[in-house]
Design a protein around this motif. Structure first.
Motif, short mmCIF file in Angstrom:
data_model
loop_
_atom_site.label_atom_id
_atom_site.label_comp_id
_atom_site.label_asym_id
_atom_site.label_seq_id
_atom_site.Cartn_x
_atom_site.Cartn_y
_atom_site.Cartn_z
N GLU A 180 0.92 -1.32 -0.19
CA GLU A 180 0.06 -0.10 -0.06
C GLU A 180 1.00 1.29 -0.04
O GLU A 180 0.49 2.19 -0.68
N THR A 181 1.78 0.97 0.82
CA THR A 181 2.59 2.55 0.94
C THR A 181 3.93 2.89 0.52
O THR A 181 4.74 1.69 0.37
N SER A 182 4.48 3.91 0.49
CA SER A 182 5.78 4.54 -0.25
C SER A 182 6.91 3.80 0.72
O SER A 182 7.82 2.88 -0.15
N THR A 183 6.91 3.66 2.01
CA THR A 183 7.92 3.05 2.53
C THR A 183 7.83 1.46 2.56
O THR A 183 9.02 0.93 2.25
N GLY A 184 6.87 0.98 2.35
CA GLY A 184 6.68 -0.49 1.93
C GLY A 184 7.29 -0.69 0.65
O GLY A 184 8.05 -1.82 0.48
N ASP A 214 -4.46 9.96 -2.38
CA ASP A 214 -4.55 9.42 -0.99
C ASP A 214 -3.21 10.08 -0.20
O ASP A 214 -3.36 10.80 0.77
N ASN A 215 -2.05 10.19 -0.80
CA ASN A 215 -0.78 10.63 -0.30
C ASN A 215 -1.03 12.09 -0.01
O ASN A 215 -0.55 12.66 1.19
N ARG A 216 -1.44 12.77 -1.14
CA ARG A 216 -1.42 14.33 -1.08
C ARG A 216 -2.72 14.76 -0.35
O ARG A 216 -2.67 15.40 0.90
N THR A 266 11.60 21.59 4.49
CA THR A 266 12.98 20.89 4.69
C THR A 266 12.90 19.75 3.56
O THR A 266 12.24 19.25 3.44
N GLU A 267 14.04 19.56 3.11
CA GLU A 267 14.19 18.64 1.93
C GLU A 267 15.74 18.23 1.90
O GLU A 267 16.50 18.78 2.39
N VAL A 268 15.80 16.97 1.29
CA VAL A 268 17.21 16.52 0.79
C VAL A 268 17.37 16.30 -0.72
O VAL A 268 18.38 16.43 -1.33
N LEU A 271 15.36 18.62 -6.56
CA LEU A 271 14.23 19.07 -7.06
C LEU A 271 12.94 19.20 -6.42
O LEU A 271 12.17 20.24 -6.61
N ARG A 272 12.72 18.41 -5.36
CA ARG A 272 11.67 18.87 -4.74
C ARG A 272 11.71 20.09 -3.88
O ARG A 272 10.70 20.75 -3.69
N ALA A 273 12.88 20.40 -3.33
CA ALA A 273 13.10 21.57 -2.65
C ALA A 273 12.86 22.82 -3.47
O ALA A 273 12.26 23.55 -3.01
N ASN A 322 4.85 13.14 13.77
CA ASN A 322 5.14 12.45 12.43
C ASN A 322 3.98 11.86 11.79
O ASN A 322 2.89 11.62 12.45
N SER A 323 3.95 12.01 10.36
CA SER A 323 2.93 11.29 9.62
C SER A 323 3.54 10.09 8.76
O SER A 323 2.85 9.95 7.87
N GLY A 324 4.79 10.03 8.64
CA GLY A 324 5.60 9.14 7.76
C GLY A 324 5.22 7.68 8.40
O GLY A 324 4.65 7.56 9.56
N ILE A 369 0.61 10.55 12.89
CA ILE A 369 -0.46 11.16 13.88
C ILE A 369 -2.06 11.16 13.27
O ILE A 369 -2.98 11.04 14.23
N ASN A 370 -2.06 11.03 11.89
CA ASN A 370 -3.50 11.09 11.33
C ASN A 370 -4.22 9.57 11.87
O ASN A 370 -5.41 9.83 11.64
N LEU A 371 -3.28 8.63 12.23
CA LEU A 371 -4.23 7.50 12.40
C LEU A 371 -4.11 7.24 14.01
O LEU A 371 -4.96 6.65 14.44
N1 LIG Z 1 0.19 8.86 7.40
C1 LIG Z 1 -0.22 8.33 6.50
O1 LIG Z 1 -1.50 7.94 6.35
C2 LIG Z 1 0.35 8.04 5.43
C3 LIG Z 1 -0.09 7.85 4.05
C4 LIG Z 1 0.81 7.69 2.92
C5 LIG Z 1 2.07 7.46 2.95
N2 LIG Z 1 2.79 7.62 4.17
C6 LIG Z 1 4.29 7.70 4.40
O2 LIG Z 1 4.66 8.84 4.48
C7 LIG Z 1 5.85 8.95 4.02
C8 LIG Z 1 6.19 9.85 2.98
O3 LIG Z 1 5.53 9.29 1.80
P1 LIG Z 1 5.39 10.06 0.40
O4 LIG Z 1 4.39 9.38 -0.45
O5 LIG Z 1 5.24 11.43 0.67
O6 LIG Z 1 7.01 9.79 0.11
P2 LIG Z 1 7.98 10.48 -1.06
O7 LIG Z 1 9.03 9.74 -1.32
O8 LIG Z 1 7.19 11.07 -2.06
O9 LIG Z 1 8.46 11.59 -0.23
C9 LIG Z 1 9.24 11.71 0.70
C10 LIG Z 1 10.25 13.02 0.68
O10 LIG Z 1 11.07 13.11 1.85
C11 LIG Z 1 12.19 13.57 1.22
N3 LIG Z 1 13.44 13.22 2.41
C12 LIG Z 1 13.82 11.92 2.70
N4 LIG Z 1 14.81 12.25 3.74
C13 LIG Z 1 14.70 13.51 4.08
C14 LIG Z 1 15.24 14.02 5.16
N5 LIG Z 1 16.33 13.68 5.89
N6 LIG Z 1 14.99 15.51 5.46
C15 LIG Z 1 14.12 16.21 4.60
N7 LIG Z 1 13.21 15.37 3.52
C16 LIG Z 1 13.63 14.05 3.37
C17 LIG Z 1 12.48 12.76 0.21
O11 LIG Z 1 13.52 13.54 -0.68
C18 LIG Z 1 11.25 12.97 -0.39
O12 LIG Z 1 10.90 13.99 -1.34
C19 LIG Z 1 6.32 7.28 3.76
O13 LIG Z 1 6.90 6.87 5.08
C20 LIG Z 1 4.93 6.74 3.52
O14 LIG Z 1 4.98 5.52 3.53
C21 LIG Z 1 1.86 7.99 5.38
#
Ligand SMILES: NC(=O)c1ccc[n+]([C@@H]2O[C@H](COP(=O)([O-])OP(=O)(O)OC[C@H]3O[C@@H](n4cnc5c(N)ncnc54)[C@H](O)[C@@H]3O)[C@@H](O)[C@H]2O)c1
Length: 448
Positions: A180-184, A214-216, A266-268, A271-273, A322-324, A369-371
């Motif tokens: 389902e998710t980016s991290t997975g 969903d993510n956005r 903040t970004e690393v 392009l995203r920055a 955190n919401s990651g 935190i959203n969940l």
């Molecule tokens: N809370 C939720 O319900 C929910 C829903 C969807 C995804 N997620 C999770 O949220 C996280 C992000 O998902 P996404 O789809 O936005 O991923 P993504 O890959 O599109 O974005 C992550 C961004 O974080 C940046 N990044 C990485 N390390 C960094 C650092 N040290 N400092 C600053 N920026 C950094 C990356 O460059 C990238 O642009 C993932 O863990 C994903 O699984 C959570």
């Protein structure tokens, strides 16, 4: 579906934080699972039905699945956030003929009333308790795997990891999976790269009808919802620091800005920055953001994004969340080491008293935190994510034999079909290309 007893009957669970309690209500004979309180089932059913009203695409798929039974005889082991929307996905898979076994994909994201209703009203063995400790969380994943799934449906890759490490004998029953998710997806690509992955997996996250919405919009809205339910803070006039400008970060920044905050990103990734800067946000290094922020939210999928040096620089009273996917984005062990003591300020808000007297507030134990403190994404957006899940499982049943042990994107036809069905449910009509336009788009000879 015949509900079978699993090897793990209902039992008492250890108390977790933030209001977790042990399994209280008696589970009716013939049901299986491990949930907090079966007496919550009525409330859960009503909320599942409410969510279902807002999931028209999934409902359409469920009606077809009920007629065609494309998943007949299939066992699915699903490790997902146990929410009302997930319940409707499980019902859809069940309507298609599958036996579904469900466990939570995060110790704090389970909705206990939903878990109870899944067992009592829908006969879906569910192993999940909000606030479960680490050991219970993993024992629930084990219970799901012990059901011998043919397809795994993961959110964060924890179930797949347990299956490929501690429970390898169960791999023989599995022919495919979804994530389902980016991290997975990141973890699965690492498994595929070192040839550890033993079956094909479809990355649901990578469908346009998933991450673009969903993510956005889902994470953007529900993360602010979670922060507000936990703190009741006024966003207008505050400085909100968002770490990560990916799909989730973009949505979150837009919502915080819309509520009147000054947003720092903040970004690393350059392009995203750059994109964040041109979207109108101040892009800064975390070292510069730390002394300025009132609220910090990490959504990077990375670890230790907020750490000791940042905590040291933060203002008294700063809030961190955190919401990651995993609770590693905030270095909580470092925060613990820097603190004299901590106390619960409100549900889902822990006050850390740093040596020297400064106080920092950590939300939801650093878990998404959203969940943790809210209900996760609205059903209207999960409708598309879970439509992708259901249709991808159907695709795997037909095609997995021809697929390699790697990570696949959702077929474009499925992505387009989900968008088409969603637009239809919204009563939105779009234009179609005229024959002259089709011809024009396929030619190179016509210029000015
Ligand atoms: N809370 C939720 O319900 C929910 C829903 C969807 C995804 N997620 C999770 O949220 C996280 C992000 O998902 P996404 O789809 O936005 O991923 P993504 O890959 O599109 O974005 C992550 C961004 O974080 C940046 N990044 C990485 N390390 C960094 C650092 N040290 N400092 C600053 N920026 C950094 C990356 O460059 C990238 O642009 C993932 O863990 C994903 O699984 C959570």
């Amino acid at each position: 579906m015949a509900v079978r007893k699993t090897s793990r009957p209902v039992k008492k669970s250890g108390p977790g934080t933030n209001g977790s309690q042990s399994a209280r209500g008696a589970q009716p004979a013939g049901t299986a699972g491990h949930v907090k309180d079966m007496n919550l089932a009525r409330e859960g059913k009503a909320r599942i039905e409410w969510a279902d009203r807002h999931m028209p695409v999934l409902r359409t798929i469920r009606a077809r699945f009920a007629k065609e039974r494309p998943l007949k005889g299939l066992r699915i082991g699903a490790c997902l956030h146990v929410t009302t929307e997930t319940a409707n996905l499980a019902r859809t898979l069940q309507a298609g003929g599958a036996e579904v076994y469900l466990c939570g994909s995060n110790p704090l994201s389970t909705q206990d009333d939903v878990a109870a209703s899944l067992v009592a009203d829908f006969g879906i063995p569910t192993f999940a308790i909000k606030g479960e400790d680490h050991k219970t969380y993993y024992s629930h994943i084990v219970s799901c795997i012990e059901a011998k799934p043919n397809i795994t449906m993961d959110d964060g890759c924890d179930l797949v990891t347990v299956l490929h490490t501690k429970m390898k004998p169960f791999l023989k029953d599995v022919f495919a999976g979804t994530e389902e998710t980016s991290t997975g997806v990141t973890r699965l690509r690492a498994m595929a790269a070192d040839k550890t992955l033993r079956y094909p997996v479809i990355a649901i996250n990578d469908a346009d009808t998933k991450h673009l919405f969903d993510n956005r919009y889902g994470t953007g809205q529900s993360t602010m919802d979670g922060v507000l339910r936990a703190t009741n803070m006024l966003v207008a006039g505050s400085t909100v620091v968002i770490a990560g400008y990916g799909w989730c970060g973009r949505g979150l920044a837009a919502r915080a800005k819309g509520m009147g905050a000054t947003v720092l990103v903040t970004e690393v990734n350059p392009l995203r920055a750059l994109e964040a800067a041109m979207d109108g946000y101040q892009v800064v290094a975390m070292a510069d953001a730390a002394p300025r922020g009132d609220l910090f939210i990490t959504v990077t999928g990375n670890k230790s994004v907020l750490r000791r040096e940042h905590f040291e620089a933060m203002k008294d009273g700063a809030i961190v969340a955190n919401s990651g996917h995993f609770n590693v984005e905030i270095d909580i062990p470092a925060l613990e080491r820097m603190s004299d003591g901590k106390k619960v300020a409100r549900p889902f808000v822990e006050e850390y008293r740093l040596k020297g007297g400064k106080r920092l507030f950590l939300l939801g134990e650093g878990r998404l935190i959203n969940l943790a403190s809210a209900e996760g994404h609205p059903a209207m957006v999960m409708d598309m994510s879970f439509a992708n899940q259901a249709l991808s499982v159907e695709h795997l049943v037909k095609h997995a034999k021809k697929m390699d042990n790697s990570v696949y994107v959702v077929p474009e036809a499925i992505d387009k079909e989900v968008a088409r069905l969603k637009l239809k449910s919204m009563g939105t009509t779009i234009d179609v290309l005229t024959p002259a336009q089709v011809k024009y788009m396929a030619t190179w000879s016509e210029g000015t």
